[in-house]
Design a protein around this motif. Sequence first.
Motif, PDB file in Angstrom:
ATOM      1  N   LYS A 168       0.803  -1.278   0.069  1.00 19.83           N
ATOM      2  CA  LYS A 168      -0.081  -0.023  -0.042  1.00 19.83           C
ATOM      3  C   LYS A 168       0.698   1.098   0.015  1.00 19.83           C
ATOM      4  CE  LYS A 168      -4.304  -1.625   2.154  1.00 19.83           C
ATOM      5  NZ  LYS A 168      -5.343  -1.451   3.168  1.00 19.83           N
ATOM      6  N   THR A 169       0.458   2.135  -0.575  1.00 19.99           N
ATOM      7  CA  THR A 169       1.244   3.612  -0.741  1.00 19.99           C
ATOM      8  C   THR A 169       0.106   4.283   0.675  1.00 19.99           C
ATOM      9  OG1 THR A 169      -0.568   4.642  -1.971  1.00 19.99           O
ATOM     10  CG2 THR A 169       1.527   3.793  -2.975  1.00 19.99           C
ATOM     11  N   SER A 170       1.163   5.314   1.074  1.00 13.34           N
ATOM     12  CA  SER A 170       0.476   6.168   2.295  1.00 13.34           C
ATOM     13  C   SER A 170      -1.017   6.833   1.965  1.00 13.34           C
ATOM     14  CB  SER A 170       1.560   7.223   2.594  1.00 13.34           C
ATOM     15  OG  SER A 170       1.655   8.178   1.505  1.00 13.34           O
ATOM     16  N   ASP A 171      -1.209   6.849   0.590  1.00  9.93           N
ATOM     17  CA  ASP A 171      -2.448   7.336   0.254  1.00  9.93           C
ATOM     18  C   ASP A 171      -3.659   6.400  -0.371  1.00  9.93           C
ATOM     19  OD1 ASP A 171      -1.450   6.893  -2.024  1.00  9.93           O
ATOM     20  OD2 ASP A 171      -1.883   8.607  -3.204  1.00  9.93           O
ATOM     21  N   GLY A 190       5.316  -3.094   4.616  1.00  8.84           N
ATOM     22  CA  GLY A 190       5.719  -1.752   3.997  1.00  8.84           C
ATOM     23  C   GLY A 190       4.603  -0.804   3.654  1.00  8.84           C
ATOM     24  N   VAL A 191       5.075   0.323   3.779  1.00 12.78           N
ATOM     25  CA  VAL A 191       4.063   1.551   3.235  1.00 12.78           C
ATOM     26  C   VAL A 191       5.032   2.183   2.244  1.00 12.78           C
ATOM     27  CG1 VAL A 191       2.547   3.489   3.664  1.00 12.78           C
ATOM     28  CG2 VAL A 191       2.560   1.390   5.311  1.00 12.78           C
ATOM     29  N   LEU A 192       4.556   2.537   0.980  1.00 12.49           N
ATOM     30  CA  LEU A 192       5.313   3.278   0.254  1.00 12.49           C
ATOM     31  C   LEU A 192       4.935   4.657  -0.097  1.00 12.49           C
ATOM     32  CD1 LEU A 192       4.936   0.356  -2.872  1.00 12.49           C
ATOM     33  CD2 LEU A 192       7.023   0.844  -1.414  1.00 12.49           C
ATOM     34  N   PRO A 193       5.804   5.533  -0.168  1.00  9.50           N
ATOM     35  CA  PRO A 193       5.107   6.923  -0.369  1.00  9.50           C
ATOM     36  C   PRO A 193       4.169   6.918  -1.244  1.00  9.50           C
ATOM     37  CG  PRO A 193       7.431   6.864  -1.163  1.00  9.50           C
ATOM     38  CD  PRO A 193       7.037   5.680  -0.764  1.00  9.50           C
TER      39      PRO A 193
END
Length: 136
Positions: free
Chosen positions: A6-9, A44-47
């Motif tokens: 997942k991304t932060s959004d 993990g969390v991607l930007p």
Amino acid sequence: MITYSKTSDGHRIIDGTPLVVESAADAGALGDAVVTGLQRSTDGVLPARDLRQNPPDAAFLAWVGAPTYAAYAKGVRGVEVWAEGSSDLTLVEVTPKANGGASEGFTPMDDVEELRSPEPSRLGAAVQRALTLATA
């Protein structure tokens, strides 16, 4: 093995280049790689990023040497592995996918195998079974 994070959004996108095993015939090594991929995906969390300007599959496509995802996916067998719980993997679902080509993409097949807290070799064996069912 391609992992998604997942991304932060909130989007789920390809998380870097694939994890590679020497041979899918070794259930233990395959299971270890799947566990590593699941942990990378859930921990993990991607930007956040503009997916049109910075497509998530660009690094992957460059790595495999394919001009588009459709070109890469031609003839590929797909298996989805989903897990509940990040470190202890309390429930894992292994689903073979049908490759419907560029118009349909990869779609889940009905042959879902559920595993409760599997050891890596048992998980690898489930992925091997799913790969034999998946269509290219």
